[in-house]
Design a protein around this motif. Structure first.
Motif: not given
Length: 384
Positions: A126, A131-136, A138-139, A142, A166
């Motif tokens: 991150t 906000g990058e923690d949630r993005t990572q 989710d990635r 996925s 979250w």
């Protein structure tokens, strides 16, 4: 001679089987042999497929589980473990700010524990970006992560009001690593593993008191660790009846630059010694201490004659011109325990699913184990 080699390698196999993984340097000390000799044994054993070797750690080889109904067997004395206790085929996602400095060992510990259970670790970084923690997270989900080890970008180590909910809504088991949430926050119900930084700070204060110091300062920049360090430091000062040091200066307005924060620490320590009666300090982190010491001396504050210094983190404290006593969080162990906790949680879920929809408590159903909040105590390394 061959008999000695066989006996030594048998000891290695037994210890690795019992513990899952072990550091090569620790094992050499325990067995009383040189690291060179041990590495020769490890190379031979790894070539025969008896152990896994990776980055200074060796781990046991996980045998595939036989199909249902097959006879389970293996080498004499090898421990049997139900399939639900393994990690074969699982993917553990890990979100951390960086794989450098502090978190390098956290990731190494997690990786060793994950691979020892036959699972695979994938990492998202991150860089402390909002906000990058949630993005990572989710990635990683996925791409097939079965569970998450998560270090969110919480400035004080715990979420602020309305922040981080979250993390409790993720669809897979999640363990917080070196982060904590206050009672009542949704994330407080998650498993978590971290260092007891408050204990580490208090341990440093106690050591300085035992060395004769009565007025001790704390100098630390604002990081996710700071709040816990300050709490432990203040509790120790109060419990030991020490004279309070001058307060750490509070700055208003925009966050200061790195240079401004460093200048503030230097000015604070100089004044604390020359006019505040301070004779010792706990400095976070090692790099700050190594940079501050020559500047303190240039301004007439001798270290350690005028100011005894203990650093916090112990990443590079031993590399200073005069090696520094330091408090070392158990970083590798934090990563390993967090990974093991997550894999146990995943295994529990698999066992529960295997009990069938009609299973009930008392009739062979597997109950979910209680959530855990683990804090590992940092170590104090005393250097002359």
């Amino acid at each position: 001679m061959r008999a000695h080699v066989d006996q030594r390698q048998a000891q290695v196999r037994a210890l690795v089987r019992a513990r899952g993984s072990v550091r090569v340097t620790d094992l050499a000390l325990e067995l009383g042999i040189s690291p060179v000799t041990l590495r020769r044994d490890i190379e031979a054993m790894a070539a025969r497929g008896e152990i896994h070797r990776m980055h200074g750690v060796i781990s046991r080889v996980e045998r595939p589980h036989p199909p249902t109904g097959a006879t389970r067997g293996g080498p004499a004395g090898a421990p049997e473990r139900p399939a639900t206790q393994g990690g074969e085929g699982l993917v553990v996602g890990m979100v951390v700010p960086t794989t450098e400095y502090y978190y390098a060992d956290v990731v190494r510990g997690a990786r060793a524990a994950v691979e020892a259970r036959g699972a695979r670790l994938t990492v998202g970084l991150t860089r402390y970006l909002p906000g990058e923690d949630r993005t990572q997270a989710d990635r990683l989900l996925s791409t097939g992560a079965n569970g998450l080890l998560l270090t969110p970008n919480w400035d004080t180590g715990s979420p602020g009001p309305g922040e981080g909910a979250w993390t409790a809504e993720l669809p897979v088991p999640t363990v917080l690593v070196e982060r904590w949430a206050p009672p009542g926050h949704p994330a407080a119900a998650l498993d978590r593993v971290g260092s007891d930084h408050a204990h580490g700070a208090a341990r440093a204060v106690r050591h300085l008191v035992d060395s004769g110091h009565r007025r001790i300062a704390l100098a630390c920049q604002e990081t996710p660790t700071t709040a816990r360090l300050r709490a432990g430091y203040e509790a120790a000062v109060d419990a030991l009846g020490l004279e309070p040091a001058p307060p750490w200066p509070q700055l208003a307005g925009d966050p200061p630059s790195v240079a401004d924060r460093f200048a503030r620490a230097l000015d604070y320590l100089c004044e604390a010694v020359t006019t505040g009666g301070v004779t010792a300090a706990l400095i976070h982190s090692d790099t700050d201490a190594i940079m501050l010491i020559p500047r303190l001396q240039a301004r007439g504050v001798r270290v350690p004659e005028d100011l005894a210094v203990i650093t916090y983190d112990d990443e590079v404290a031993g590399l200073a011109d005069v090696p520094l006593t330091a408090v070392a969080p158990a970083k590798r162990e934090v990563g390993a325990r967090a990974a093991e906790l997550l894999l146990d949680r995943l295994a529990s879920g698999a066992a529960k699913a295997g009990a069938g929809p009609g299973a009930r408590a008392g009739a062979g159903a597997t109950e979910e184990p209680p959530r855990q909040h683990l804090e590992l105590l940092p170590r104090l390394t005393i250097r002359p």
